[in-house]
Design a protein around this motif. Structure first.
Motif, PDB file in Angstrom:
ATOM      1  N   PHE A  77      -8.914  -4.200   1.628  1.00  0.00           N
ATOM      2  CA  PHE A  77      -8.919  -5.659   1.598  1.00  0.00           C
ATOM      3  C   PHE A  77      -9.986  -6.180   2.564  1.00  0.00           C
ATOM      4  CE2 PHE A  77      -4.863  -4.520  -0.087  1.00  0.00           C
ATOM      5  CZ  PHE A  77      -4.520  -5.534  -0.969  1.00  0.00           C
ATOM      6  N   ASP A  78     -10.763  -7.125   2.102  1.00  0.00           N
ATOM      7  CA  ASP A  78     -11.843  -7.684   2.910  1.00  0.00           C
ATOM      8  C   ASP A  78     -11.347  -8.928   3.631  1.00  0.00           C
ATOM      9  OD1 ASP A  78     -14.273  -8.193   4.067  1.00  0.00           O
ATOM     10  OD2 ASP A  78     -15.139  -9.119   2.271  1.00  0.00           O
ATOM     11  N   ASN A  79     -10.804  -8.729   4.833  1.00  0.00           N
ATOM     12  CA  ASN A  79     -10.301  -9.826   5.644  1.00  0.00           C
ATOM     13  C   ASN A  79     -11.183 -10.026   6.866  1.00  0.00           C
ATOM     14  OD1 ASN A  79      -7.826 -10.754   4.309  1.00  0.00           O
ATOM     15  ND2 ASN A  79      -7.057  -8.700   4.727  1.00  0.00           N
TER      16      ASN A  79
ATOM     17  N   ASN B 180       0.735   3.061   8.938  1.00  0.00           N
ATOM     18  CA  ASN B 180      -0.075   3.376   7.764  1.00  0.00           C
ATOM     19  C   ASN B 180      -0.698   2.109   7.182  1.00  0.00           C
ATOM     20  OD1 ASN B 180      -0.870   5.283   5.493  1.00  0.00           O
ATOM     21  ND2 ASN B 180       0.298   3.744   4.376  1.00  0.00           N
ATOM     22  N   ALA B 181       0.090   1.026   7.132  1.00  0.00           N
ATOM     23  CA  ALA B 181      -0.414  -0.233   6.581  1.00  0.00           C
ATOM     24  C   ALA B 181      -1.544  -0.794   7.436  1.00  0.00           C
ATOM     25  CB  ALA B 181       0.725  -1.245   6.469  1.00  0.00           C
ATOM     26  N   PHE B 182      -1.366  -0.810   8.746  1.00  0.00           N
ATOM     27  CA  PHE B 182      -2.415  -1.312   9.635  1.00  0.00           C
ATOM     28  C   PHE B 182      -3.686  -0.471   9.506  1.00  0.00           C
ATOM     29  CE2 PHE B 182       1.233  -2.947  12.374  1.00  0.00           C
ATOM     30  CZ  PHE B 182       1.000  -4.274  12.071  1.00  0.00           C
ATOM     31  N   ARG B 183      -3.526   0.824   9.350  1.00  0.00           N
ATOM     32  CA  ARG B 183      -4.677   1.728   9.296  1.00  0.00           C
ATOM     33  C   ARG B 183      -5.430   1.600   7.972  1.00  0.00           C
ATOM     34  NH1 ARG B 183      -7.110   5.244  11.961  1.00  0.00           N
ATOM     35  NH2 ARG B 183      -5.681   5.031  13.719  1.00  0.00           N
ATOM     36  N   GLN B 184      -4.714   1.362   6.884  1.00  0.00           N
ATOM     37  CA  GLN B 184      -5.342   1.376   5.567  1.00  0.00           C
ATOM     38  C   GLN B 184      -5.868   0.024   5.098  1.00  0.00           C
ATOM     39  OE1 GLN B 184      -6.023   4.025   3.877  1.00  0.00           O
ATOM     40  NE2 GLN B 184      -4.859   5.508   5.076  1.00  0.00           N
TER      41      GLN B 184
ATOM     42  N   HIS C  35       2.276   0.874  -0.442  1.00  0.00           N
ATOM     43  CA  HIS C  35       1.276  -0.158  -0.692  1.00  0.00           C
ATOM     44  C   HIS C  35       1.834  -1.561  -0.474  1.00  0.00           C
ATOM     45  CE1 HIS C  35      -0.242   3.409  -2.769  1.00  0.00           C
ATOM     46  NE2 HIS C  35      -1.443   2.902  -2.580  1.00  0.00           N
ATOM     47  N   SER C  36       3.142  -1.734  -0.629  1.00  0.00           N
ATOM     48  CA  SER C  36       3.726  -3.057  -0.405  1.00  0.00           C
ATOM     49  C   SER C  36       3.554  -3.495   1.047  1.00  0.00           C
ATOM     50  CB  SER C  36       5.204  -3.063  -0.805  1.00  0.00           C
ATOM     51  OG  SER C  36       5.961  -2.155  -0.016  1.00  0.00           O
ATOM     52  N   PHE C  37       3.578  -2.544   1.970  1.00  0.00           N
ATOM     53  CA  PHE C  37       3.360  -2.869   3.380  1.00  0.00           C
ATOM     54  C   PHE C  37       1.890  -3.208   3.635  1.00  0.00           C
ATOM     55  CE2 PHE C  37       7.220  -0.386   3.333  1.00  0.00           C
ATOM     56  CZ  PHE C  37       8.020  -1.005   4.283  1.00  0.00           C
ATOM     57  N   ILE C  38       1.006  -2.504   2.964  1.00  0.00           N
ATOM     58  CA  ILE C  38      -0.423  -2.809   3.091  1.00  0.00           C
ATOM     59  C   ILE C  38      -0.695  -4.218   2.583  1.00  0.00           C
ATOM     60  CG2 ILE C  38      -2.749  -2.125   2.400  1.00  0.00           C
ATOM     61  CD1 ILE C  38      -1.688   0.751   2.133  1.00  0.00           C
ATOM     62  N   HIS C  39      -0.101  -4.580   1.462  1.00  0.00           N
ATOM     63  CA  HIS C  39      -0.257  -5.931   0.925  1.00  0.00           C
ATOM     64  C   HIS C  39       0.252  -6.970   1.916  1.00  0.00           C
ATOM     65  CE1 HIS C  39       0.118  -4.001  -3.353  1.00  0.00           C
ATOM     66  NE2 HIS C  39      -1.059  -3.763  -2.795  1.00  0.00           N
ATOM     67  N   GLN C  40       1.361  -6.662   2.592  1.00  0.00           N
ATOM     68  CA  GLN C  40       1.926  -7.626   3.529  1.00  0.00           C
ATOM     69  C   GLN C  40       0.984  -7.832   4.713  1.00  0.00           C
ATOM     70  OE1 GLN C  40       6.075  -7.289   4.165  1.00  0.00           O
ATOM     71  NE2 GLN C  40       6.146  -9.056   5.523  1.00  0.00           N
ATOM     72  N   VAL C  41       0.407  -6.744   5.224  1.00  0.00           N
ATOM     73  CA  VAL C  41      -0.549  -6.885   6.318  1.00  0.00           C
ATOM     74  C   VAL C  41      -1.771  -7.673   5.852  1.00  0.00           C
ATOM     75  CG1 VAL C  41      -2.105  -5.662   7.887  1.00  0.00           C
ATOM     76  CG2 VAL C  41       0.202  -4.797   7.508  1.00  0.00           C
ATOM     77  N   ALA C  42      -2.249  -7.396   4.645  1.00  0.00           N
ATOM     78  CA  ALA C  42      -3.411  -8.105   4.123  1.00  0.00           C
ATOM     79  C   ALA C  42      -3.156  -9.606   4.060  1.00  0.00           C
ATOM     80  CB  ALA C  42      -3.775  -7.575   2.740  1.00  0.00           C
ATOM     81  N   ASP C  43      -1.976  -9.998   3.605  1.00  0.00           N
ATOM     82  CA  ASP C  43      -1.647 -11.421   3.525  1.00  0.00           C
ATOM     83  C   ASP C  43      -1.516 -12.035   4.916  1.00  0.00           C
ATOM     84  OD1 ASP C  43      -1.690 -11.268   0.789  1.00  0.00           O
ATOM     85  OD2 ASP C  43       0.484 -11.183   0.548  1.00  0.00           O
TER      86      ASP C  43
END
Length: 380
Positions: free
Chosen positions: A31-33, A22-26, A330-338
């Motif tokens: 986040f603009d990376n 879910n984190a990788f997909r979202q 969302h905490s996992f999404i934040h981790q992927v973004a970082d």
């Protein structure tokens, strides 16, 4: 400008595999990376389960052997979301194959196992990270910012607990899907390496290194039927674990975790007391921070509740309008973004394997102290 593709190979199709997927997909939607994850392949022991998981989550393909992921040129990153006994073998092989590696916590079943994993990723010089997601809950990230600027002053106390109740019944087996955490050969330890590892990682990040610990553990149900053999076998994991700790900054701490706290499914709380104030957080109300500022006017002094949803709160400018909440995923999404930001030339995103090794040093010391009955120094 088109984003660079980061092809993901996931190992494991359980609960954590879903959260990671879910984190990788979202992440790229919010986040603009420079990099964009692509769900390239998933591997589980069951070919059918892998295929079903791939279909549900949108992976391009599936494998029944994780080694196939390492052989594929179209995969850049291996994400390990499989049981603890697989972490070291997969991570070391992935690093030697030149793949980036992300790994579920705990890093290893023991610090010695984790040390080999650290050596492998550092020898291969591949980006690496461990999924200690609670660092990325905005309220906890805000605590970190407050501590970094000295908002609480000198820290005196840190206390954390993580309570569950799902293994109280003697009928729960050890081993097998969903209950492998009760098998010491697979899990390494019980709540110490599972629940307390989260508490310890957060504490190390917020309050610095732990110098020494003294601990007690208990296994309440001594024998359980094994899901694979069908035999009644000795239970070797800890059902409950509690320890005192001394931090290098001079503060004292108490940590507690159990799976025998009836009525609690996932109660993770922490509180920090300093000379100028205190903060407290509760996973059940994860978007809210309790804060006491001793510097306020005496007649108005008291605990305040801060709703972490404004655009100037950590990560929240990426989500909805102020007042609307986010959740666990969302905490996992934040981790992927970082992690993706770190690939663009910024600092490595913590916790790296080496960072997570420090948590394994603490859990090793906790388990050693529970056996010795003495204060044990934490390797560092």
């Amino acid at each position: 400008m088109a984003k660079k593709k980061l092809n993901i190979g996931l190992v494991g199709g359980g609960f954590m595999g879903r959260t990671h997927s879910n984190a990788f997909r979202q992440v790229s939607r919010f986040f603009d990376n420079e990099y964009e994850p692509v769900l390239k392949a998933v591997a589980t022991r069951s070919a059918k389960r892998a295929a079903d998981f791939a279909s549900n989550w949108g992976y391009d393909s599936s494998e029944s052997d994780w080694r196939r992921l390492l052989e594929r040129k179209d995969i850049d990153l291996i994400d390990i979301a499989s049981p603890n006994d697989t972490h070291a073998e997969i991570a070391i092989a992935a690093a030697q194959a030149g793949k980036m590696v992300m790994c579920e916590k705990p890093l290893g079943r023991s610090a010695s196992e984790a040390e080999r994993m650290v050596a492998a990723v550092e020898a291969a010089n591949v980006p690496n990270m461990v999924w200690y997601n609670y660092r990325r809950v905005p309220a906890i990230t805000l605590i970190k910012q407050m501590l970094d600027v000295g908002r609480l002053g000198r820290i005196f106390h840190y206390r954390a607990k993580f309570l569950q109740d799902w293994t109280i019944s003697a009928d729960v087996p050890q081993g097998g899907t969903g209950t492998w955490r009760l098998d010491a050969n697979i899990a390494g330890s019980g709540v110490t390496g599972d629940l307390l590892a989260h508490c310890i990682d957060t504490a190390l990040w917020l309050n610095g290194a732990i110098d020494s610990v003294t601990a007690a553990t208990e296994t309440f149900i001594k024998q359980r039927q094994h899901a694979h053999s069908g035999k009644v076998e000795e239970v070797k994991i800890d059902d409950a674990s509690a320890f005192l700790a001394r931090f290098e900054n001079g503060s004292l701490a108490t940590f507690e975790a159990t799976r025998y706290a009836r009525g609690h499914k996932a109660l993770y709380t922490l509180e920090i007391n300093g000379e100028r104030g205190s903060v407290a957080w509760d996973l059940h109300d994860l978007h809210r921070l309790a804060y006491f500022d001793h510097g306020e006017d005496g007649q108005l002094r008291g605990w305040r509740s801060i709703h972490i949803t404004d655009g100037d709160h950590p990560y929240m400018d990426r989500w909805w309008v102020p007042g609307l909440q986010i959740g666990y995923e969302h905490s996992f999404i934040h981790q992927v973004a970082d992690f993706l930001s770190s690939l663009a030339g910024e600092q490595p995103a913590a916790p790296t394997f080496r960072d997570a090794l420090q948590t394994d040093y603490v859990t090793d010391a906790v388990l050693a102290s529970a056996k010795s009955g003495r204060w044990e120094a934490v390797k560092g």
